[in-house]
Structure formats: structure tokens, C-alpha cells
Design an enzyme around this catalytic site. Structure first.
Site, PDB file in Angstrom:
ATOM      1  N   HIS A  44       0.833  -1.207   0.000  1.00 17.59           N
ATOM      2  CA  HIS A  44       0.000   0.000   0.000  1.00 17.59           C
ATOM      3  C   HIS A  44       0.867   1.257   0.000  1.00 17.59           C
ATOM      4  O   HIS A  44       1.907   1.312   0.663  1.00 17.59           O
ATOM      5  CB  HIS A  44      -0.891   0.038   1.242  1.00 17.59           C
ATOM      6  N   CYS A  52       0.570   1.866  -5.775  1.00 13.91           N
ATOM      7  CA  CYS A  52      -0.355   2.724  -6.526  1.00 13.91           C
ATOM      8  C   CYS A  52       0.225   4.126  -6.697  1.00 13.91           C
ATOM      9  O   CYS A  52       1.007   4.607  -5.872  1.00 13.91           O
ATOM     10  CB  CYS A  52      -1.695   2.829  -5.807  1.00 13.91           C
ATOM     11  N   ARG A  83       0.214   2.429 -11.558  1.00 11.05           N
ATOM     12  CA  ARG A  83       1.194   1.755 -10.717  1.00 11.05           C
ATOM     13  C   ARG A  83       2.576   2.385 -10.891  1.00 11.05           C
ATOM     14  O   ARG A  83       2.986   2.726 -12.007  1.00 11.05           O
ATOM     15  CB  ARG A  83       1.283   0.257 -11.071  1.00 11.05           C
TER      16      ARG A  83
END
Length: 272
Positions: free
Chosen positions: A176, A250, A259
């Protein structure tokens, strides 16, 4: 003389109803604002705190497990293991063991069962530790990239069917960038030559950052292939087999539209 105006009861009732509606709408807006603020606090602060604390505990548990003497178990050589060439001193002596050896010794709560050197991790097991000195990052590596059982716990997730650390091919990880520990929040700060270390029970694999792809499509599967090369931006990537590391997250921040990809090459192997 002017006759005083007469206000009918109907008019008074309409005005009172209007004031009540305004008051109710104001109270609803305040309530909705408070709920949204709590949600933001939960996402940006509480999930980070929970995930980071859980990830730190998991790293500590892995290190405690690795410090315990391994049982004397004779394991067959892993036929799929090759030795990295040109990976530095000790490269030919360390096995890329994702989780350790099998055994029947008692283990502490939360510790994973030991596995044979050639066995792949099961489920969402945390079996390695990722350390990035430039980012002051040290998090567990778990099998899989599921949100609930891996990424939302603040772990780096290993892409299924990509190589294991120190093995030929591409050891690919996801993490994340925002919320839930956001381990890859500052992945864009990595520079060519920065080191990334992956520790397992038996060895520490040191990779050197080599290339960065600032933005690509979320479905650009080329970046995690054994010889990584972007299918969207073919000028980014490699053309020959090797020992690669891929880190993905991300981008831009607080979105999941694209990405960001960082690649590295295996530099050395240090037996534990």
C-alpha cells in the site's frame, strides 16, 4: 393612520416549519461532516497505526523464530534452485529458503510452522522481512497480494507465481502507498544504487535499485514477468534473464489508477 398588518396563523406555521427544516438540515450537515471526519481519521490514522503495530510484532516474531535452533532435519536438495552468478561473496552457499525447515518443535503463539527449504509459503504466511534503509522501512513479506489478509495488515505481498528471494527470475512485491501502514508510501524516493534487503531464515538477499517506471497501467503484467519489461512502456525493463526484484504500488497518491514500479538486481547473498 396606517393600519397595523395582520399576520395569519398559516403564515406563522409556514415560517416555523421553514425554520425547523433549516435547523434539521444544519444538524444533518454537521452530523454528516462529523462522520466523514471520523472516516478520514480512521483511514489515514487508525488503520496506519493498527497495521504498523501488527507488522512490527510480526517482524519480531519472525526474528525470534529464526534465532531458535533449527531441528536436525535432512532435507532433499531443491531441484529448482540455481545459484546466482556474480552476486557477491557467499552467493553460492546460501539457499533461498522462504520459510525455514520442517520440524516438530513447539513454537510460540503466532509463529508460522517451519517449512522445508524447497517448499513454497502457504496461504498468507509471513515468511521474510523486507528492509529498505533509505525509507527506514522494515516490514514482513507474506505470500499473496490479497488486501484483507496481506496488504491491509501493512505487509509487503509476494505476487504468486513469481520467483522467491535469491532465485532466478523476478521476486515481485506489492504494498500500500496510503492507509493500512502504507509501507510503500515513499517508494518514489528510491534512487539507483539504493539497497533493498530481503531476509529469510537462512539468508539475507541484498538487491540494488536499478530502474524506476514512474507510472504504468494497473494491468501492466509485464513488470512482474521473469524478465520484467513493461507491456505499456516497452522502453522500461530488461531483455535478459537475471535475478530481479520488483516493488509495485499505486500512483498518484490516494488513488489506485496507475502503478509505480521500482526494479532492482541481486547484488549479494549473506548466509544467516
Amino acid at each position: 393612520m396606517r393600519t397595523p398588518g395582520v399576520v395569519h396563523h398559516g403564515t406563522l406555521r409556514r415560517r416555523a416549519a421553514y425554520r425547523r427544516a433549516l435547523r434539521t438540515a444544519g444538524e444533518l450537515l454537521v452530523t454528516v461532516g462529523a462522520v466523514l471526519l471520523l472516516l478520514v481519521v480512521h483511514q489515514l490514522w487508525w488503520t496506519n497505526r493498527q497495521a504498523r503495530e501488527g507488522a512490527e510484532r510480526r517482524v519480531e516474531a519472525l526474528e525470534r523464530e529464526w534465532r531458535r535452533p533449527a531441528p536436525d532435519v535432512t532435507a532433499a536438495p531443491d531441484p529448482g534452485e540455481d545459484r546466482p552468478q556474480g552476486a557477491g561473496a557467499g552467493a553460492g552457499t546460501a539457499r533461498a529458503d522462504p520459510g525455514g525447515r520442517t520440524g516438530t518443535a513447539r513454537r510460540s503463539p503466532g509463529e508460522q510452522p517451519r517449512r522445508s527449504p524447497g517448499e513454497r509459503p502457504r496461504g498468507s504466511d509471513a515468511y521474510a522481512v523486507l528492509t529498505v534503509p533509505r525509507l527506514s522501512l522494515r516490514v514482513p513479506v507474506a505470500e499473496g497480494i490479497g488486501k484483507r489478509d496481506v496488504l491491509d495488515r501493512g505487509y509487503a505481498g509476494h505476487y504468486p507465481r513469481t520467483a522467491q528471494p535469491g532465485r532466478p527470475g523476478n521476486f515481485a512485491l506489492a504494498g500500500h502507498r496510503n492507509t493500512h501502514g502504507e509501507p510503500f508510501r515513499h517508494l518514489d524516493r528510491l534512487k539507483r544504487g539504493d539497497t533493498v534487503e530481503v531476509e529469510t531464515r537462512t539468508a539475507a538477499y541484498v538487491y540494488a535499485v536499478d530502474r524506476t517506471l514512474p507510472q504504468t497501467a494497473a494491468r501492466d503484467v509485464g513488470v512482474v514477468r521473469p524478465v520484467p519489461r513493461s507491456a505499456v512502456h516497452p522502453s522500461y525493463g530488461y531483455s535478459e534473464p537475471g535475478y530481479y526484484l520488483t516493488l509495485t504500488t499505486c500512483t498518484p497518491e490516494y488513488t489506485s489508477k496507475y502503478r509505480l514500479v521500482v526494479w532492482g538486481r541481486l547484488r549479494s547473498v549473506r548466509p544467516r
